[in-house]
Scaffold this motif. Structure first.
Motif, short mmCIF file in Angstrom:
data_model
loop_
_atom_site.label_atom_id
_atom_site.label_comp_id
_atom_site.label_asym_id
_atom_site.label_seq_id
_atom_site.Cartn_x
_atom_site.Cartn_y
_atom_site.Cartn_z
N ILE A 22 31.26 37.48 38.28
CA ILE A 22 31.26 36.33 39.19
C ILE A 22 32.21 35.25 38.67
O ILE A 22 33.00 34.68 39.42
N ARG A 23 32.15 35.00 37.35
CA ARG A 23 33.04 33.99 36.76
C ARG A 23 34.50 34.41 36.89
O ARG A 23 35.37 33.58 37.17
N LEU A 24 34.78 35.70 36.67
CA LEU A 24 36.16 36.19 36.82
C LEU A 24 36.64 36.03 38.26
O LEU A 24 37.78 35.63 38.51
N HIS A 25 35.78 36.35 39.20
CA HIS A 25 36.13 36.21 40.61
C HIS A 25 36.46 34.76 40.93
O HIS A 25 37.46 34.46 41.60
N ARG A 26 35.63 33.85 40.46
CA ARG A 26 35.84 32.43 40.73
C ARG A 26 37.12 31.93 40.04
O ARG A 26 37.85 31.12 40.62
N ALA A 27 37.38 32.42 38.84
CA ALA A 27 38.62 32.04 38.14
C ALA A 27 39.83 32.55 38.92
O ALA A 27 40.83 31.84 39.06
N LEU A 28 39.74 33.77 39.42
CA LEU A 28 40.85 34.32 40.21
C LEU A 28 41.04 33.54 41.50
O LEU A 28 42.18 33.28 41.90
N ASP A 29 39.95 33.15 42.14
CA ASP A 29 40.07 32.32 43.35
C ASP A 29 40.81 31.02 43.04
O ASP A 29 41.70 30.60 43.81
N GLU A 30 40.46 30.39 41.93
CA GLU A 30 41.11 29.13 41.56
C GLU A 30 42.59 29.35 41.24
O GLU A 30 43.46 28.59 41.66
N PHE A 31 42.88 30.43 40.50
CA PHE A 31 44.27 30.77 40.19
C PHE A 31 45.05 31.02 41.47
O PHE A 31 46.17 30.54 41.65
N THR A 32 44.45 31.79 42.37
CA THR A 32 45.10 32.13 43.64
C THR A 32 45.42 30.88 44.44
O THR A 32 46.54 30.72 44.93
N ASP A 33 44.44 29.99 44.56
CA ASP A 33 44.64 28.77 45.34
C ASP A 33 45.75 27.90 44.79
O ASP A 33 46.44 27.22 45.54
N GLY A 34 45.93 27.91 43.47
CA GLY A 34 46.95 27.06 42.86
C GLY A 34 48.31 27.70 42.72
O GLY A 34 49.28 27.02 42.33
N HIS A 35 48.43 28.97 43.04
CA HIS A 35 49.71 29.67 42.86
C HIS A 35 50.72 29.22 43.91
O HIS A 35 50.39 29.11 45.09
N PRO A 36 51.97 28.96 43.51
CA PRO A 36 52.99 28.50 44.46
C PRO A 36 53.19 29.44 45.66
O PRO A 36 53.38 28.97 46.79
N ALA A 37 53.14 30.74 45.44
CA ALA A 37 53.32 31.68 46.55
C ALA A 37 52.17 31.59 47.54
O ALA A 37 52.38 31.69 48.76
N ASP A 166 48.42 39.67 35.58
CA ASP A 166 48.59 39.16 34.22
C ASP A 166 47.50 38.15 33.88
O ASP A 166 46.95 38.17 32.78
N TYR A 167 47.20 37.28 34.83
CA TYR A 167 46.16 36.28 34.61
C TYR A 167 44.82 36.94 34.34
O TYR A 167 44.10 36.58 33.40
N MET A 168 44.45 37.92 35.16
CA MET A 168 43.15 38.57 34.99
C MET A 168 43.11 39.37 33.69
O MET A 168 42.08 39.38 33.00
N LYS A 169 44.20 40.02 33.31
CA LYS A 169 44.23 40.76 32.05
C LYS A 169 44.03 39.83 30.87
O LYS A 169 43.40 40.19 29.88
#
Length: 177
Positions: A22-37, A166-169
């Motif tokens: 769950i924490r990984l999913h939430r971290a990925l959501d945050e990373f995704t939202d902030g990514h320039p693309a 890369d972020y998730m790894k």
């Protein structure tokens, strides 16, 4: 899979491995939202879909991942989908009640596999529109954005996804599947 259905302190009712997921999913959501693309892709949806753009973008990224030959062929996508459904079904009693209902539709309609098809994206958008409290346009609106800007959205995915991997790894303490 269940992170969006687990609110606040409910996370502590799950064992440590599920909490980690769950924490990984939430971290990925945050990373995704902030990514320039992703910000660029959301801007494509914003004029017609307003604040619902990010919801549609999640589905769009799933579509491009399902069609990404570096990660899936149709047989491997089918195998991944079946395996995911079987794992979830084996732990059904641990799933949040709202996810259990959601999962029944997901599995019976084979959403994970069908994300590679454009008509399945329309169906997914239709479900989002049906459940949305403050989105009054028909699903043809976000789907039209998807179709009109398909190549731009594909480029956003190609710019985003390697960074997400890369972020998730870097965050995961174990073997990624």
């Amino acid at each position: 899979m269940i992170a969006d259905f687990v609110k606040g302190k409910q996370i502590y009712s799950y064992d440590e491995r599920i909490q980690q997921g769950i924490r990984l999913h939430r971290a990925l959501d945050e990373f995704t939202d902030g990514h320039p693309a992703t910000r660029q892709a959301k801007a494509v949806f914003q004029p017609d879909c307003g604040p619902y753009g990010p919801v549609f973008m999640d589905v769009v990224y799933d579509h491009f991942l399902a069609n990404d030959p570096e990660h899936f062929s149709l047989p491997s996508l089918a195998s991944f989908s079946a395996s995911t459904y079987n794992i979830l079904a084996a732990h059904q009693e641990q799933l949040p009640p709202d996810f259990q209902r959601f999962f029944a539709y997901m599995r019976s309609e084979n959403w994970l596999y069908n994300y590679h098809k454009r008509d399945a994206i329309f169906q997914s958008f239709s479900g989002i529109v049906r459940r949305a409290k403050y989105f009054s346009k028909p699903a043809t609106v976000p789907f039209g954005v998807f179709e009109t800007h398909y190549e731009t959205l594909a480029l956003c995915y190609r710019q985003f996804f390697p960074d997400a991997l890369d972020y998730m790894k870097s965050r995961y303490e174990g073997d990624l599947p």
